[in-house]
Write a protein that holds these residues in place. Structure first.
Motif, PDB file in Angstrom:
ATOM      1  N   UNK A  40     -66.689 -30.902  32.600  1.00  0.00           N
ATOM      2  CA  UNK A  40     -65.843 -29.635  33.500  1.00  0.00           C
ATOM      3  C   UNK A  40     -66.266 -29.557  34.890  1.00  0.00           C
ATOM      4  N   UNK A  41     -67.461 -30.185  34.930  1.00  0.00           N
ATOM      5  CA  UNK A  41     -67.846 -30.369  36.657  1.00  0.00           C
ATOM      6  C   UNK A  41     -67.275 -31.359  37.277  1.00  0.00           C
ATOM      7  N   UNK A  42     -66.879 -32.454  36.376  1.00  0.00           N
ATOM      8  CA  UNK A  42     -66.281 -33.554  37.098  1.00  0.00           C
ATOM      9  C   UNK A  42     -64.653 -32.788  37.247  1.00  0.00           C
ATOM     10  N   UNK A  43     -64.074 -32.232  36.301  1.00  0.00           N
ATOM     11  CA  UNK A  43     -62.885 -31.648  36.528  1.00  0.00           C
ATOM     12  C   UNK A  43     -62.649 -30.678  37.678  1.00  0.00           C
ATOM     13  N   UNK A  44     -63.804 -29.683  37.989  1.00  0.00           N
ATOM     14  CA  UNK A  44     -63.771 -29.009  39.122  1.00  0.00           C
ATOM     15  C   UNK A  44     -64.089 -29.757  40.384  1.00  0.00           C
ATOM     16  N   UNK A  45     -64.813 -30.750  40.118  1.00  0.00           N
ATOM     17  CA  UNK A  45     -64.744 -31.661  41.496  1.00  0.00           C
ATOM     18  C   UNK A  45     -63.425 -32.294  42.011  1.00  0.00           C
ATOM     19  N   UNK A  46     -62.778 -32.774  40.941  1.00  0.00           N
ATOM     20  CA  UNK A  46     -61.301 -33.457  41.198  1.00  0.00           C
ATOM     21  C   UNK A  46     -60.254 -32.294  41.768  1.00  0.00           C
ATOM     22  N   UNK A  47     -60.406 -31.216  40.943  1.00  0.00           N
ATOM     23  CA  UNK A  47     -59.529 -29.969  41.662  1.00  0.00           C
ATOM     24  C   UNK A  47     -59.773 -29.908  43.276  1.00  0.00           C
ATOM     25  N   UNK A  48     -61.173 -29.742  43.498  1.00  0.00           N
ATOM     26  CA  UNK A  48     -61.616 -29.407  44.962  1.00  0.00           C
ATOM     27  C   UNK A  48     -60.984 -30.496  45.742  1.00  0.00           C
ATOM     28  N   UNK A  98     -51.221 -24.155  34.754  1.00  0.00           N
ATOM     29  CA  UNK A  98     -50.258 -24.341  33.768  1.00  0.00           C
ATOM     30  C   UNK A  98     -51.064 -24.633  32.418  1.00  0.00           C
ATOM     31  N   UNK A  99     -52.338 -23.678  32.508  1.00  0.00           N
ATOM     32  CA  UNK A  99     -53.037 -23.783  31.246  1.00  0.00           C
ATOM     33  C   UNK A  99     -52.369 -23.227  29.997  1.00  0.00           C
ATOM     34  N   UNK A 100     -51.489 -22.434  30.131  1.00  0.00           N
ATOM     35  CA  UNK A 100     -50.735 -21.830  28.863  1.00  0.00           C
ATOM     36  C   UNK A 100     -49.851 -23.055  28.117  1.00  0.00           C
ATOM     37  N   UNK A 101     -49.324 -23.763  28.886  1.00  0.00           N
ATOM     38  CA  UNK A 101     -48.703 -25.083  28.403  1.00  0.00           C
ATOM     39  C   UNK A 101     -49.344 -26.005  27.800  1.00  0.00           C
ATOM     40  N   UNK A 102     -50.732 -25.767  27.657  1.00  0.00           N
ATOM     41  CA  UNK A 102     -51.699 -26.472  27.024  1.00  0.00           C
ATOM     42  C   UNK A 102     -52.578 -25.846  26.012  1.00  0.00           C
ATOM     43  N   UNK A 103     -51.985 -24.391  25.779  1.00  0.00           N
ATOM     44  CA  UNK A 103     -52.731 -23.558  24.778  1.00  0.00           C
ATOM     45  C   UNK A 103     -54.142 -23.126  25.496  1.00  0.00           C
ATOM     46  N   UNK A 113     -60.322 -24.283  27.818  1.00  0.00           N
ATOM     47  CA  UNK A 113     -60.041 -24.946  29.099  1.00  0.00           C
ATOM     48  C   UNK A 113     -59.384 -24.725  30.410  1.00  0.00           C
ATOM     49  N   UNK A 114     -58.918 -25.392  31.334  1.00  0.00           N
ATOM     50  CA  UNK A 114     -58.015 -25.145  32.228  1.00  0.00           C
ATOM     51  C   UNK A 114     -57.209 -26.250  32.550  1.00  0.00           C
ATOM     52  N   UNK A 115     -55.847 -26.003  33.058  1.00  0.00           N
ATOM     53  CA  UNK A 115     -54.855 -27.019  33.730  1.00  0.00           C
ATOM     54  C   UNK A 115     -54.400 -26.345  35.014  1.00  0.00           C
ATOM     55  N   UNK A 116     -54.409 -27.265  35.709  1.00  0.00           N
ATOM     56  CA  UNK A 116     -53.599 -26.850  37.194  1.00  0.00           C
ATOM     57  C   UNK A 116     -52.645 -27.997  37.468  1.00  0.00           C
ATOM     58  N   UNK A 117     -51.390 -27.871  38.097  1.00  0.00           N
ATOM     59  CA  UNK A 117     -50.268 -28.750  38.625  1.00  0.00           C
ATOM     60  C   UNK A 117     -50.242 -28.572  39.946  1.00  0.00           C
ATOM     61  N   UNK A 118     -50.200 -29.488  40.600  1.00  0.00           N
ATOM     62  CA  UNK A 118     -50.043 -29.730  42.202  1.00  0.00           C
ATOM     63  C   UNK A 118     -48.751 -29.875  42.262  1.00  0.00           C
ATOM     64  N   UNK A 119     -47.799 -28.927  42.610  1.00  0.00           N
ATOM     65  CA  UNK A 119     -46.294 -28.777  42.626  1.00  0.00           C
ATOM     66  C   UNK A 119     -45.683 -29.930  43.571  1.00  0.00           C
ATOM     67  N   UNK A 120     -46.445 -30.207  44.691  1.00  0.00           N
ATOM     68  CA  UNK A 120     -45.616 -31.394  45.572  1.00  0.00           C
ATOM     69  C   UNK A 120     -45.455 -32.792  44.863  1.00  0.00           C
ATOM     70  N   UNK A 121     -46.336 -33.027  43.722  1.00  0.00           N
ATOM     71  CA  UNK A 121     -46.170 -34.471  43.211  1.00  0.00           C
ATOM     72  C   UNK A 121     -46.033 -34.223  41.942  1.00  0.00           C
ATOM     73  N   UNK A 122     -46.151 -32.873  41.184  1.00  0.00           N
ATOM     74  CA  UNK A 122     -46.064 -32.900  39.656  1.00  0.00           C
ATOM     75  C   UNK A 122     -47.348 -33.493  39.190  1.00  0.00           C
ATOM     76  N   UNK A 123     -48.327 -33.544  39.502  1.00  0.00           N
ATOM     77  CA  UNK A 123     -49.687 -33.908  39.176  1.00  0.00           C
ATOM     78  C   UNK A 123     -50.411 -32.735  38.537  1.00  0.00           C
TER      79      UNK A 123
END
Length: 291
Positions: free
Chosen positions: A27-35, A50-55, A70-80
């Motif tokens: 999770x820390x690696x995920x948080x790091x990447x988001x930042x 977009x967490x709801x799309x992954x339950x 968990x958590x999920x986030x999408x960067x709209x500009x690149x759909x990442x």
């Protein structure tokens, strides 16, 4: 190693999903990447939950992912999309009694997390980790019982924590390696063990992790093999790559939270998790370079 550039990385990851599956260090690696990606100069409105799309729907105003989700986030500009799924042992967990989950969980050593089975086709980069939850205290606190072949484990060969952990890691890696021909777009990494730096005891028995000087014990890694021999052995001969961060992270003992956590308790130090920004950023830089 090339310099990590957020905007460039997002462009490279256009229309792709990066998933971290593992424990709180995953999770820390995920948080790091988001930042790191949020520093690309884009406005925060570019980031969509977009967490709801992954339950992974969160409770209202939840400060961090719940253990079972968990958590999920999408960067709209690149759909990442960048997501995290909590699976601290990489085992599939199943309630012993569905009518009463509080009764405990079957920890299926020979089954990968159901999340991976359901979503593997949606992923482009997968980073796995496990390690520090493999102890009797954690299993007892979580009411987990080791299962194999659908029944309580009676195999003495995998009864010990160390052997059960290796059995699980090898099983997950072997399963993923068998899946890769079906998903040629997918790249899988197993991240090696994140080290601790306690001296004179553990986190709750007077141990200290309070060095403040970076690279006080040296600034080089000399060995040709990973300090996480179990992880290195698990990926050997497979198409899964080892993201080897153990030895280089051992040089950064000052990078842990230590006694400076938000809810600091006298006499208790956190030498497991890292300050952010910090060492997990380097793990992601290495990941980006390998990609």
């Amino acid at each position: 190693m090339p310099l990590f550039q957020a905007a460039q990385f997002l462009t490279r990851m256009q229309d792709k999903t990066i998933a971290y599956v593992g424990d709180s260090l995953g999770r820390q690696m995920f948080q790091s990447m988001i930042c790191m990606l949020a520093a690309s100069g884009k406005h925060h409105s570019d980031v969509e939950d977009v967490g709801s799309k992954y339950g992974m729907a969160q409770t209202h105003r939840a400060k961090r992912p719940t253990r079972s989700v968990g958590s999920a986030y999408r960067f709209r500009s690149t759909n990442t999309t960048v997501l995290y799924y909590w699976s601290s042992t990489l085992c599939d967990l199943e309630p012993l009694r569905r009518s009463n989950p509080a009764a405990g969980y079957a920890m299926h050593l020979d089954r990968p997390p159901s999340f991976l089975k359901k979503n593997l086709h949606r992923l482009h980069v997968l980073v796995l980790n496990t390690g520090h939850h493999w102890n009797r205290g954690k299993l007892k606190a979580n009411k987990w019982e080791m299962y194999a072949s659908g029944a309580p484990n009676n195999n003495r060969e995998i009864a010990s924590m160390w052997k059960a952990k290796n059995f699980t890691i090898h099983g997950v890696i072997k399963w993923l390696d068998a899946q890769l021909p079906r998903y040629p777009h997918l790249k899988v990494f197993y991240r090696s063990l994140s080290p601790r730096h306690f001296f004179n005891g553990e986190w709750n028995t007077g141990g200290t992790c309070n060095n403040k000087d970076p690279l006080a014990k040296g600034n080089r890694v000399f060995q040709n093999h990973s300090e996480d021999a179990d992880g290195e052995g698990a990926v050997k001969g497979t198409r899964i790559k080892l993201l080897d961060i153990t030895a280089l992270s051992r040089l950064r003992d000052e990078g842990h939270i230590s006694k400076y956590s938000i809810r600091a308790t006298p006499g208790v130090q956190d030498c497991l998790h890292w300050c952010l920004p910090g060492v997990p950023d380097t793990w992601n830089e290495i990941l980006a370079a390998q990609l």
